[in-house]
Design an enzyme around this catalytic site. Structure first.
Site, short mmCIF file in Angstrom:
data_model
loop_
_atom_site.label_atom_id
_atom_site.label_comp_id
_atom_site.label_asym_id
_atom_site.label_seq_id
_atom_site.Cartn_x
_atom_site.Cartn_y
_atom_site.Cartn_z
N ARG A 101 -5.89 -2.64 1.70
CA ARG A 101 -7.31 -2.99 1.84
C ARG A 101 -7.99 -1.76 2.40
NH1 ARG A 101 -6.46 -6.59 -1.12
NH2 ARG A 101 -6.66 -8.84 -0.76
N GLU A 111 -16.76 -2.30 -1.10
CA GLU A 111 -16.50 -2.41 -2.55
C GLU A 111 -17.60 -3.25 -3.19
OE1 GLU A 111 -12.52 -3.85 -3.19
OE2 GLU A 111 -11.63 -2.20 -2.08
N HIS A 143 -10.30 -1.03 -7.46
CA HIS A 143 -9.50 -2.18 -7.00
C HIS A 143 -8.81 -2.88 -8.17
CE1 HIS A 143 -9.12 -5.21 -3.48
NE2 HIS A 143 -8.09 -5.34 -4.31
P1 NAP Z 1 3.92 -8.76 2.29
O1 NAP Z 1 5.12 -9.04 1.45
O2 NAP Z 1 3.54 -9.73 3.35
O3 NAP Z 1 4.11 -7.30 2.91
C1 NAP Z 1 3.35 -6.81 3.95
C2 NAP Z 1 4.22 -5.91 4.80
O4 NAP Z 1 3.42 -5.38 5.87
C3 NAP Z 1 5.39 -6.64 5.45
O5 NAP Z 1 6.55 -5.90 5.24
C4 NAP Z 1 5.04 -6.68 6.93
O6 NAP Z 1 6.24 -6.56 7.69
C5 NAP Z 1 4.15 -5.46 7.08
N1 NAP Z 1 3.20 -5.61 8.20
C6 NAP Z 1 2.38 -6.65 8.46
N2 NAP Z 1 1.68 -6.41 9.57
C7 NAP Z 1 2.06 -5.22 10.04
C8 NAP Z 1 1.70 -4.43 11.15
N3 NAP Z 1 0.80 -4.88 12.05
N4 NAP Z 1 2.29 -3.22 11.31
C9 NAP Z 1 3.21 -2.79 10.41
N5 NAP Z 1 3.61 -3.50 9.33
C10 NAP Z 1 3.03 -4.70 9.14
O7 NAP Z 1 2.63 -8.61 1.37
P2 NAP Z 1 2.54 -8.02 -0.12
O8 NAP Z 1 2.64 -9.12 -1.09
O9 NAP Z 1 3.44 -6.84 -0.25
O10 NAP Z 1 1.00 -7.53 -0.10
C11 NAP Z 1 0.58 -6.59 0.87
C12 NAP Z 1 -0.92 -6.40 0.84
O11 NAP Z 1 -1.28 -5.67 -0.32
C13 NAP Z 1 -1.75 -7.68 0.73
O12 NAP Z 1 -1.95 -8.28 1.99
C14 NAP Z 1 -3.05 -7.19 0.13
O13 NAP Z 1 -3.99 -6.88 1.13
C15 NAP Z 1 -2.65 -5.92 -0.60
N6 NAP Z 1 -2.79 -6.06 -2.06
C16 NAP Z 1 -3.68 -5.26 -2.71
C17 NAP Z 1 -3.81 -5.36 -4.08
C18 NAP Z 1 -4.78 -4.48 -4.81
O14 NAP Z 1 -5.35 -4.94 -5.80
N7 NAP Z 1 -4.95 -3.24 -4.43
C19 NAP Z 1 -3.05 -6.28 -4.80
C20 NAP Z 1 -2.16 -7.08 -4.10
C21 NAP Z 1 -2.04 -6.96 -2.73
P3 NAP Z 1 6.36 -7.17 9.17
O15 NAP Z 1 5.80 -8.56 9.09
O16 NAP Z 1 7.81 -7.08 9.48
O17 NAP Z 1 5.54 -6.27 10.03
#
Ligand code: NAP
Length: 321
Positions: free
Chosen positions: A233, A262, A281
């Site tokens: 984000r 955005e 995006h």
């Molecule tokens: P996910 O599986 O929940 O992965 C997020 C990772 O971030 C986890 O490994 C988590 O590990 C880590 N994390 C969370 N809080 C943290 C913190 N404070 N410090 C360090 N690490 C932290 O989610 P995902 O499915 O991969 O998606 C991730 C993000 O990508 C979404 O939330 C979304 O905002 C973004 N996204 C963007 C697009 C786009 O169109 N550009 C598309 C899809 C998703 P821990 O809990 O162990 O910390």
């Protein structure tokens, strides 16, 4: 019959599926008052990319479930939804691989200057064979630092380690044993990741803890040759500090799919920088994946309204109420 408010247009078959279960009212979220009025007597809601504030839900006493067509849910106040007894569902997994492809295209495009040089060719500038001023840098064999190695970060790590022979470092609050085993990913402190990585890739959710987690101090601690990739984000990065770092040569370049505002305003200094690849995006934006996400979100909503949803729930605590 139950009533569902949709604040995003849905594929025909997905709309037909929802209509088998409920009356579906489609609203334009730009018509704020109409949208809020529709929520007041709705049982459920489905949509994406719009901030849903507690004020918008005042008086929406029938509302039992909201379903976002996204994995990220930073546009909702989850604690407030839980207090109101509203289930929030999201769409993890279905978008993981498409989003990882977008991340990797940003890595390759930034390193090899694909967009900049393609524009140069289209502008008729290719008049003799190219020289060092047009060279990029290698991706294969380099070090990738993933900040937030979860579902998408894991799919990026797989591409990097198995496809491009890259070393993978990551930070998470908890270890990702699968990525360590399968891709040799090594969990390090953020400081070590920033100091070592050739590509710093953000894939954390946007939360109060991750807001502006990469700012001026972090850019200073990165290699001068480093490239920042952000498809998480926009607000995980302090964009003002990023612009300065790119303008001053503190870091080498950036590949960005997300921005603090955005759509990105046309006068953003980011658009003037040759060392920036900016995308609108498009993380999950393929025909196949966007359809799968809409269907997944619709199925989540129907199941949540039936009280049978078992997965894809953001605020599981609400079920215990
Ligand atoms: P996910 O599986 O929940 O992965 C997020 C990772 O971030 C986890 O490994 C988590 O590990 C880590 N994390 C969370 N809080 C943290 C913190 N404070 N410090 C360090 N690490 C932290 O989610 P995902 O499915 O991969 O998606 C991730 C993000 O990508 C979404 O939330 C979304 O905002 C973004 N996204 C963007 C697009 C786009 O169109 N550009 C598309 C899809 C998703 P821990 O809990 O162990 O910390």
């Amino acid at each position: 019959m139950k009533k569902i408010v949709a604040w995003k247009s849905l594929p025909e078959d997905v709309l037909a599926y929802l209509q088998q279960h409920a009356e579906v009212v489609q609203v334009d979220p730009a018509q704020h008052d109409t949208f809020v009025a529709a929520l007041k007597d709705a049982d459920g809601g489905i949509g994406s990319s719009v901030k849903i504030t507690p004020a918008m839900l005042e008086g929406a006493s029938r509302l039992k479930a909201l379903s976002t067509i996204s994995v990220g849910f930073d546009q909702f106040d989850v604690a407030d939804l839980t207090r109101r007894g509203i289930v929030l569902a999201h769409t993890p997994d279905v978008l993981t691989e498409s989003t990882a492809d977008t991340v990797f295209s940003l890595i390759l495009a930034s390193a090899r200057r694909v967009v900049e040089l393609a524009d140069w060719v289209k502008a008729g500038e290719w008049k003799q064979s190219i020289g060092p001023t047009h060279f990029g840098v290698d991706v294969q064999g380099k070090t990738l630092g993933i900040v937030g190695l979860g579902r998408i970060g894991g799919a990026v790590a797989r591409r990097a380690a198995l496809g491009f022979n890259m070393k993978v470092l990551y930070t998470n609050r908890s270890a990702n044993a699968q990525a360590e085993q399968a891709y040799g990913a090594r969990r390090v402190e953020l400081a070590e990741l920033l100091a070592t990585a050739d590509f710093v890739c953000l894939q954390v959710p946007l939360t109060p803890e991750t807001k502006h987690m990469i700012g001026a101090a972090e850019f200073k601690s990165m290699k001068k040759s480093a490239i920042l990739i952000n498809a998480s984000r926009g607000a995980t990065v302090d964009e003002k500090a990023l612009i300065e770092a790119l303008q001053n040569g503190t870091i080498h370049g950036a590949g960005l799919d997300v921005f603090e505002t955005e759509p990105l305003p046309a006068d953003s200094p980011l658009l003037k920088l040759a060392n920036v690849v900016a995308l609108p995006h498009i993380g999950s934006a393929t025909h196949e994946t966007r359809h799968a996400m809409a269907l997944n979100a619709a199925e989540n909503l129907v199941a949540a309204l039936d009280g049978t949803l078992a997965t894809n729930i953001v605020n599981r605590e609400v079920l215990k109420k």
